[in-house]
Scaffold this motif. Structure first.
Motif, short mmCIF file in Angstrom:
data_model
loop_
_atom_site.label_atom_id
_atom_site.label_comp_id
_atom_site.label_asym_id
_atom_site.label_seq_id
_atom_site.Cartn_x
_atom_site.Cartn_y
_atom_site.Cartn_z
N UNK A 193 0.82 -1.21 0.00
CA UNK A 193 0.00 0.00 0.00
C UNK A 193 0.85 1.26 0.00
N UNK A 194 2.06 1.17 0.48
CA UNK A 194 2.94 2.33 0.56
C UNK A 194 3.89 2.43 -0.61
N UNK A 195 3.71 1.63 -1.62
CA UNK A 195 4.63 1.69 -2.73
C UNK A 195 5.96 1.06 -2.38
N UNK A 196 5.90 0.01 -1.61
CA UNK A 196 7.07 -0.82 -1.34
C UNK A 196 8.07 -0.21 -0.37
N UNK A 242 9.09 -9.95 -3.44
CA UNK A 242 8.81 -8.52 -3.33
C UNK A 242 9.89 -7.72 -4.06
N UNK A 243 9.48 -6.75 -4.83
CA UNK A 243 10.41 -5.87 -5.54
C UNK A 243 10.38 -4.50 -4.87
N UNK A 244 11.49 -4.10 -4.24
CA UNK A 244 11.50 -2.80 -3.54
C UNK A 244 11.40 -1.63 -4.52
N UNK A 245 10.91 -0.55 -4.01
CA UNK A 245 10.83 0.68 -4.79
C UNK A 245 12.24 1.11 -5.17
N UNK A 259 21.37 -2.40 3.25
CA UNK A 259 20.54 -3.60 3.08
C UNK A 259 19.07 -3.21 2.94
N UNK A 260 18.62 -2.25 3.73
CA UNK A 260 17.24 -1.77 3.64
C UNK A 260 16.99 -1.13 2.27
N UNK A 261 17.93 -0.32 1.80
CA UNK A 261 17.79 0.31 0.49
C UNK A 261 17.70 -0.74 -0.62
N UNK A 262 18.45 -1.81 -0.48
CA UNK A 262 18.51 -2.86 -1.50
C UNK A 262 17.28 -3.76 -1.49
#
Length: 120
Positions: free
Chosen positions: A15-18, A33-36, A92-95
């Motif tokens: 809902x938050x755009x990943x 899951x594909x991160x933003x 890691x969070x960014x990736x």
């Protein structure tokens, strides 16, 4: 119970755009899951805003409280969590778009400090 919490997080993230938010026991729900892509270059302030908003969405679902009432405690959570992460945890969070194991432990501590509900 962890699965239920992980599903809540996954729903909030979509809902938050990943964006990733709260700590959970397993990264299994995120495997496809594909991160933003914007996470890669987002400022720390932007990351904090994403975590704060995701926190409010997930906590509202867990507690049936209005999201607006969670602005302050989720702001506390986001600020405290991101300030506690080292550069490798932030990278890691960014990736991946979610907290790794060491960051997850810090996020749980921030949940407690900010008086938010922990995952069951």
């Amino acid at each position: 119970m962890k699965t239920r919490f992980n599903l809540l997080i996954a729903t909030g993230l979509l809902a938050l755009g990943a964006t990733a938010a709260l700590a959970s026991g397993s990264s299994a729900p995120f495997e496809q899951y594909q991160p933003d892509p914007a996470l890669k270059t987002a400022s720390k302030a932007n990351l904090e805003g994403r975590v704060r908003h995701a926190c409010a969405v997930v906590q509202a679902r867990m507690t049936s409280a209005p999201e607006a009432s969670l602005e302050r405690p989720c702001g506390c959570y986001a600020k405290q969590t991101l300030r506690s992460l080292d550069e490798s945890e932030i990278e890691a969070y960014r990736t991946t778009g979610y907290f790794n194991d060491s960051a997850r432990a810090k996020a749980l501590s921030a949940l407690d400090a900010c008086k938010l509900q922990r995952p069951v």
